[in-house]
Motif scaffolding. Structure first.
Motif, PDB file in Angstrom:
ATOM      1  N   HIS A  45      -4.153  -3.497   4.202  1.00  0.00           N
ATOM      2  CA  HIS A  45      -3.251  -3.925   5.262  1.00  0.00           C
ATOM      3  C   HIS A  45      -3.301  -5.447   5.426  1.00  0.00           C
ATOM      4  N   PRO A  95       0.838  -1.210   0.000  1.00  0.00           N
ATOM      5  CA  PRO A  95       0.000   0.000   0.000  1.00  0.00           C
ATOM      6  C   PRO A  95       0.871   1.257   0.000  1.00  0.00           C
ATOM      7  N   ASN A 144      -1.338   3.805   7.436  1.00  0.00           N
ATOM      8  CA  ASN A 144      -2.220   3.265   6.406  1.00  0.00           C
ATOM      9  C   ASN A 144      -3.651   3.245   6.936  1.00  0.00           C
ATOM     10  N   THR A 146       1.498   5.013   1.243  1.00  0.00           N
ATOM     11  CA  THR A 146       1.148   5.991   2.267  1.00  0.00           C
ATOM     12  C   THR A 146       2.161   7.125   2.231  1.00  0.00           C
TER      13      THR A 146
END
Length: 401
Positions: free
Chosen positions: A203, A149, A197, A151
Motif C-alpha cells: 500500500h 497490488p 488490501n 486484491t
C-alpha cells in the motif's frame, strides 16, 4: 467488550421472549481506534471516513470531532452527513452522479467533487456557471499500470467504470482552463484503485506511485496541486490472515522522501471498512438445530438479509457462541457437541449461509451467535426486506458503558 455484549444479550433474554437479533456498535471503540490511527499519521496527511462502509448516523456523530471530514458516494449519503453537520468537509465521489446530485453538492458546499469522466466535468462547469457557485474538483485517475497490488476488488490499473483514464488528463485540464470557467477550480487528484488490501508495504508503494505520477503531471501541465487523495482500500482480515498493519504503513509514509517533499500539498486518506469493521457485532439467536444427510445445520433468527457480507464475499464469517440458559419449553432442548455445523439464516434460499462447517464444541437452541467484524458492509449492503422478516435491533456502546 465481550462481557458488555454478553451481559446485554442476557438482559435481552430476561426481558423479552423475542429471539435475539441485533447489531451492536462500539462507538467508543471506534473513537479510540481512530485516535490511535491519527497518532501515527504524518503531518502532511488527513483522515476522512468513507461512510459507505457504515452510514449509521450515530457512527458519523461519533467520528465528527476526530476526522477531517467524510467521503460520500450518493446524494443520500451527502444529505445524511449534512444532517449531522452543515460545515464539516465532504468529498463527493461515485461514477454515476446525476445532475440533481451535482446541483445539491454545489448547494451543500461540499469541499471537493471527485470527477469521474469528461462528461461529468463538463456538467459541473455548466452547473457551477449557471448557479454562480464555486467548487473545487479532484480528478479521479485510473492509472495505466500493472504494478498495483492485487486484491479481490480492483477499480484501477485495468479497464474500469471508475475514474478518468490516465490518457484523458490533458483534455480534463484543458476543460478546466477554458475561457469562461470562473467557478470550477482544479485542486488535485484522487485515486482509489482497490479494496481490502492487507499488505502495508504494498500500500505504501502504491501511494509512492501516486505521488510520482502527480509530480510528473505537475511539471507537464504546470499544475498547482493542493490535494492528493489516495483513497482507502485498507484491508480487514476475516480469517487467520494477518490484518492491515496501520502503524507499519504510516511509518513507511513518514520515512518517504516523496511525502516529505509534499510541502503545502495535503495527502488525504478515506478508509471506511478499516475504521469500523472491528467494532461492530451481529448477534443472532439459534432457533433450530437439525440434521440433514449427515450434516448439521443451525438456523438463526436472521441471516444474509441482515448480514450479506459473507455471501457477497464468499467467506466464512468469524463468530463465537454466547451460551444462554433460556429454555421455556417442557421438552428437551436440542443441542450438539463436538460437531461440524453450517450456520444458516431464516430465508427460503440455500444461499442464506454465514458460515459453512464450523467446528463447535457445543451449541444449543437458544444460544446466541456473535458475528464479529460486522461493523462494515454488513447491514447496509443487505436485502433487508426480502421475505418481510423484521429488521434487527441496534444497540450502541458508548463511553462509560
Amino acid at each position: 467488550m465481550s462481557r458488555q455484549i454478553e451481559r446485554w444479550i442476557h438482559e435481552w433474554q430476561d426481558r423479552s421472549d423475542e429471539p435475539v437479533c441485533a447489531y451492536v456498535y462500539d462507538l467508543e471503540g471506534i473513537r479510540n481506534h481512530v485516535r490511535k490511527m491519527l497518532e501515527s499519521m504524518p503531518e502532511q496527511t488527513r483522515l476522512f471516513y468513507a461512510i459507505k462502509a457504515n452510514p449509521d448516523k450515530r457512527i458519523i456523530e461519533a467520528l465528527l470531532p476526530l476526522v477531517k471530514g467524510f467521503e460520500v458516494a450518493s446524494i443520500g449519503e451527502l444529505l445524511l452527513v449534512r444532517e449531522v453537520s452543515e460545515s464539516v468537509p465532504i468529498v463527493f465521489g461515485g461514477p454515476g452522479k446525476k445532475d440533481i446530485e451535482l446541483e445539491t453538492a454545489l448547494e451543500k458546499n461540499v469541499a471537493y467533487i471527485h470527477v469521474e469522466s469528461l462528461l461529468e466535468l463538463r456538467k459541473i462547469v455548466m452547473l457551477a456557471k449557471e448557479r454562480k457557485r464555486h467548487i473545487h474538483v479532484l480528478l479521479r485517475i485510473n492509472l495505466r499500470t500493472n504494478t498495483l497490488p492485487q486484491t479481490k476488488i480492483a477499480m484501477g490499473g485495468r479497464p474500469s467504470p471508475f475514474g478518468l483514464d490516465e490518457s484523458f488528463i490533458e483534455e480534463a485540464i484543458a476543460l478546466l482552463r477554458e475561457e469562461g470557467n470562473h467557478y470550477v477550480h482544479f485542486a488535485g487528484f484522487h485515486f482509489h484503485s482497490l479494496s481490502n488490501n492487507l499488505q502495508a508495504e504494498l500500500h505504501a508503494e502504491m501511494v509512492e506511485l501516486y505521488l510520482r505520477k502527480v509530480e510528473e503531471w505537475k511539471r507537464s501541465y504546470e499544475l498547482d496541486v493542493q490535494v492528493i487523495n489516495a483513497g482507502g482500500g485498507f484491508g480487514v482480515s476475516y480469517d487467520d490472515t494477518p490484518g492491515f498493519n496501520w502503524q507499519r504503513f504510516t511509518g513507511l509514509l513518514a520515512e518517504s522522501e516523496a511525502v516529505r517533499a509534499l510541502g503545502g500539498t495535503r495527502l488525504f486518506f478515506e478508509p471506511g471498512r478499516f475504521i469500523v469493521a472491528d467494532h461492530g457485532y451481529y448477534a443472532a439467536e439459534v432457533i433450530d438445530i437439525k440434521q440433514s444427510h449427515d450434516q448439521w445445520f443451525a438456523v438463526i433468527r436472521g441471516g444474509t438479509h441482515h448480514n450479506r457480507l459473507p455471501a457477497s464475499w464468499g467467506h466464512n464469517h468469524p463468530f463465537r457462541v454466547v451460551p444462554t440458559d433460556r429454555w421455556p419449553y417442557s421438552f428437551a432442548r436440542p443441542e450438539i457437541s463436538h460437531a461440524s455445523v453450517t450456520i444458516v439464516g431464516e430465508l427460503c434460499t440455500p444461499k442464506d449461509r454465514l458460515h459453512t462447517d464450523a467446528q463447535l464444541e457445543s451449541l444449543r437452541v437458544g444460544d446466541v451467535l456473535l458475528f464479529e467484524k460486522s461493523g462494515a458492509y454488513c447491514w447496509t449492503i443487505s436485502h433487508h426486506d426480502f421475505l418481510g422478516h423484521p429488521h434487527p435491533k441496534f444497540h450502541y456502546i458508548t463511553e462509560g458503558d
